[in-house]
Design a protein around this motif. Structure first.
Motif, PDB file in Angstrom:
ATOM      1  N   PRO A  56      39.173  37.885  40.889  1.00  0.00           N
ATOM      2  CA  PRO A  56      39.351  39.336  40.726  1.00  0.00           C
ATOM      3  C   PRO A  56      39.979  40.011  41.938  1.00  0.00           C
ATOM      4  CG  PRO A  56      37.076  38.664  40.239  1.00  0.00           C
ATOM      5  CD  PRO A  56      37.749  37.519  40.921  1.00  0.00           C
ATOM      6  N   GLN A  57      39.977  39.336  43.079  1.00  0.00           N
ATOM      7  CA  GLN A  57      40.460  39.951  44.314  1.00  0.00           C
ATOM      8  C   GLN A  57      41.924  39.632  44.597  1.00  0.00           C
ATOM      9  OE1 GLN A  57      37.378  39.409  47.491  1.00  0.00           O
ATOM     10  NE2 GLN A  57      36.344  38.234  45.893  1.00  0.00           N
ATOM     11  N   SER A  88      44.339  46.369  26.700  1.00  0.00           N
ATOM     12  CA  SER A  88      45.073  46.886  27.859  1.00  0.00           C
ATOM     13  C   SER A  88      44.502  46.401  29.184  1.00  0.00           C
ATOM     14  CB  SER A  88      45.042  48.426  27.839  1.00  0.00           C
ATOM     15  OG  SER A  88      43.696  48.901  27.930  1.00  0.00           O
ATOM     16  N   VAL A  89      43.368  45.712  29.153  1.00  0.00           N
ATOM     17  CA  VAL A  89      42.742  45.239  30.387  1.00  0.00           C
ATOM     18  C   VAL A  89      43.401  43.934  30.823  1.00  0.00           C
ATOM     19  CG1 VAL A  89      40.587  44.514  31.481  1.00  0.00           C
ATOM     20  CG2 VAL A  89      40.560  46.319  29.742  1.00  0.00           C
ATOM     21  N   PRO A  90      43.902  43.854  32.048  1.00  0.00           N
ATOM     22  CA  PRO A  90      44.515  42.601  32.514  1.00  0.00           C
ATOM     23  C   PRO A  90      43.482  41.461  32.510  1.00  0.00           C
ATOM     24  CG  PRO A  90      44.998  44.406  34.012  1.00  0.00           C
ATOM     25  CD  PRO A  90      43.958  44.910  33.075  1.00  0.00           C
ATOM     26  N   VAL A  91      43.926  40.286  32.083  1.00  0.00           N
ATOM     27  CA  VAL A  91      43.059  39.105  32.015  1.00  0.00           C
ATOM     28  C   VAL A  91      43.581  38.042  32.960  1.00  0.00           C
ATOM     29  CG1 VAL A  91      42.181  37.233  30.563  1.00  0.00           C
ATOM     30  CG2 VAL A  91      42.348  39.546  29.646  1.00  0.00           C
ATOM     31  N   GLY A 141      38.527  47.077  34.996  1.00  0.00           N
ATOM     32  CA  GLY A 141      39.791  46.799  35.665  1.00  0.00           C
ATOM     33  C   GLY A 141      40.336  45.403  35.438  1.00  0.00           C
ATOM     34  N   ARG A 142      39.487  44.426  35.184  1.00  0.00           N
ATOM     35  CA  ARG A 142      39.950  43.031  35.054  1.00  0.00           C
ATOM     36  C   ARG A 142      38.944  42.212  34.257  1.00  0.00           C
ATOM     37  NH1 ARG A 142      42.692  39.471  38.906  1.00  0.00           N
ATOM     38  NH2 ARG A 142      43.310  41.381  39.998  1.00  0.00           N
ATOM     39  N   ILE A 143      39.425  41.299  33.454  1.00  0.00           N
ATOM     40  CA  ILE A 143      38.599  40.283  32.797  1.00  0.00           C
ATOM     41  C   ILE A 143      38.983  38.938  33.393  1.00  0.00           C
ATOM     42  CG2 ILE A 143      38.039  39.085  30.645  1.00  0.00           C
ATOM     43  CD1 ILE A 143      38.656  41.658  29.139  1.00  0.00           C
ATOM     44  N   GLY A 165      31.073  51.303  34.367  1.00  0.00           N
ATOM     45  CA  GLY A 165      31.047  51.351  35.820  1.00  0.00           C
ATOM     46  C   GLY A 165      31.358  50.049  36.521  1.00  0.00           C
ATOM     47  N   VAL A 166      31.800  49.005  35.818  1.00  0.00           N
ATOM     48  CA  VAL A 166      32.100  47.741  36.484  1.00  0.00           C
ATOM     49  C   VAL A 166      33.609  47.603  36.703  1.00  0.00           C
ATOM     50  CG1 VAL A 166      30.070  46.634  35.484  1.00  0.00           C
ATOM     51  CG2 VAL A 166      32.281  46.365  34.371  1.00  0.00           C
ATOM     52  N   ASP A 167      33.948  46.879  37.747  1.00  0.00           N
ATOM     53  CA  ASP A 167      35.358  46.664  38.083  1.00  0.00           C
ATOM     54  C   ASP A 167      35.943  45.449  37.371  1.00  0.00           C
ATOM     55  OD1 ASP A 167      35.462  48.782  40.139  1.00  0.00           O
ATOM     56  OD2 ASP A 167      34.049  47.488  41.177  1.00  0.00           O
TER      57      ASP A 167
END
Length: 488
Positions: free
Chosen positions: A197-198, A138-141, A104-106, A66-68
């Motif tokens: 992250p934004q 596959s998670v964008p870093v 969604g992002r690391i 559940g985290v973005d």
């Protein structure tokens, strides 16, 4: 508002980042190996805390649900002899868990340096490897790379601080005068981490963060000495001092553990400068501090006893760079202290009235002639001496002069802190804290000194036998005087 998970929330950067994320409107979850370690943080009740370990993939998957975005701020250096292997496994597990949980992002904070691992120190090569392994899924870093972070608790900064504070002269490898570095204030690092992250364009990107100045490590030492009021240090470059020998030298004269000092010293041979094409300022509108301003901010101490409360209201205030309770014992510079704790039958009001009545015509309860002698010597040296006395025999206000002290903090009937204004090779405080437990009162008397250079340390230890006797008797006589006061 986004929901973020922070790995490393009890560490140097993580502990400072969490309240910044909260202040920016984030919904924060802290994933820590031992949730009890978060109990002392002022932000504990504002976040969700879950148990988790980067070496346990299953615990991460549960924590990432559940985290973005996930902040990866863990580092095994100083905690493991095989830090590179430990960090490698942690990065692999985090990437896999983030992918499985649909993160969604690391956001990862690594280290500056050339892309070729063959020319990097083992420490910097490992930092870059972690970034690559996190990006394998596959998670964008978004990888932020930084050099020396200026702030209490930063291992590189603390190594610099202790070396310059202790050694008026030192021999150093020649690369200390040649290697280029772009140090950055901790407040600026936090600003970029919150923004990362934004900013969509940063997804999957390696960016670099640094302050305004590019300097050598010798330049940093010189400017630190200026910022602390020390005389310029004599630095003698020699060709035979290897990183291994240098790390033993650091271990000898600083409190940093060898397992932490060695990788740091090894990394000093690499230039760590922001490249224009990766400069994060292309995407985030924020101008970082220059080195002198970053040093000044890092050297301003949080004197409030409730460090967390003072820091929580700071945002990017000076206190961001100051010490925090979770910082290691070698953080924040040297603090020399004499502490006395006594219990008393007197009321808190009687104890506070007694301690706030010291000095002036009433005197200091013990060895008054020695207090007056210290004042006379201070006056001869051009200091304030004891001529000032006090404004009122019983009442005090913040800012009042009290012999050669100044009232800095007054919170009746809990706390009185006096700042010494006599000439000293450092900054000194004398304070009393009054607490109540199980129907009894406790008086805690604390004399602290933040020494300036070697002279400050010599001053403290030369007078320690006299101070120890005086402070022990002072605390006892204050308690006896409070217990002898009339009940009203």
């Amino acid at each position: 508002m986004i929901r973020v998970a922070v790995l490393g929330a009890t560490g140097y950067v993580g502990g400072r980042l969490v309240p910044e994320l909260l202040g920016a409107g984030g919904d924060v979850r802290c994933i820590v190996r031992n949730p009890r370690r978060t109990g002392g943080f002022g932000w504990r009740e504002q976040v969700e805390v879950l148990p988790g370990d980067v070496l346990d993939r299953d615990s991460l998957e549960a924590g990432f649900e559940g985290v973005d975005a996930v902040y990866y701020l863990v580092h095994a250096m100083g905690h493991s002899d095989r830090f590179a292997e430990t960090d490698r496994q942690g990065a692999v597990n985090t990437a896999a868990a983030a992918q499985a949980a649909g993160v969604g992002r690391i956001v990862y904070l690594g280290g500056l340096g050339a892309d070729d691992p063959a020319v990097l120190s083992p420490h910097l090569a490992s930092r870059h490897e972690v970034g690559r392994l996190l990006a394998n899924g596959s998670v964008p870093v978004t990888e932020l790379r930084a050099a020396v972070i200026i702030g209490s608790g930063s291992a590189s900064f603390e190594m610099l601080r202790h070396l310059v504070d202790v050694l008026p002269a030192m021999t150093c490898p020649r690369w200390v005068t040649r290697t280029r570095c772009q140090p950055i204030a901790i407040g600026d690092v936090l600003h970029y981490l919150v923004a990362a992250p934004q900013v969509e364009v940063l997804a999957g990107q390696i960016t670099e963060v640094g302050g305004r100045d590019v300097v050598s490590y010798r330049d940093m030492m010189d400017r630190y000495a200026v910022a602390t009021g020390l005389r310029p240090r004599v630095i003698i470059p020699v060709p035979v001092l290897t990183p291994r020998l240098s790390s033993h030298w650091v271990r000898l004269v600083t409190p940093l553990p060898y397992d932490l000092a060695r990788p740091l010293v090894d990394s000093l041979i690499n230039d760590v400068v922001v490249s224009p094409e990766r400069d994060i300022r292309r995407f985030v509108d924020h101008e970082p501090l220059d080195l002198d301003a970053a040093l000044a901010r890092a050297l301003q101490r949080v004197q409030d006893l409730d460090v967390q409360t003072a820091w929580m209201g700071s945002s990017l205030d000076r206190t961001v760079a100051g010490p925090m309770p979770q910082d290691p014992p070698w953080a924040g510079g040297t603090v020399l202290a004499d502490e006395r704790v006594l219990t008393s039958e007197a009321s808190a009001e009687a104890l506070f009235a007694t301690v706030s009545g010291v000095g002036g015509d009433r005197g200091w309860y013990v060895a008054q002639s020695l207090w007056e002698l210290r004042g006379a010597l201070d006056a001869l040296a051009g200091g304030v001496g004891m001529r000032r006395g006090r404004r009122h025999p019983d009442e005090l206000r913040v800012g009042d002069a009290l012999d050669y002290f100044r009232v800095e903090t007054l919170e009746a009937p809990r706390l009185l802190r006096l700042r010494a204004e006599m000439r000293l090779p450092g900054v000194a405080f004398l304070e009393w804290h009054i607490a109540e437990e199980d129907g009894r009162r406790t008086l805690r008397q604390l004399a602290r000194m933040y020494p300036r250079g070697v002279l400050g340390r010599l001053y403290w230890w030369a007078l320690f036998p006299i101070h120890s006797l005086i402070f022990r008797l002072l605390a006892k006589r204050l308690v006896l005087a409070a217990e002898a006061r009339p009940p009203d």
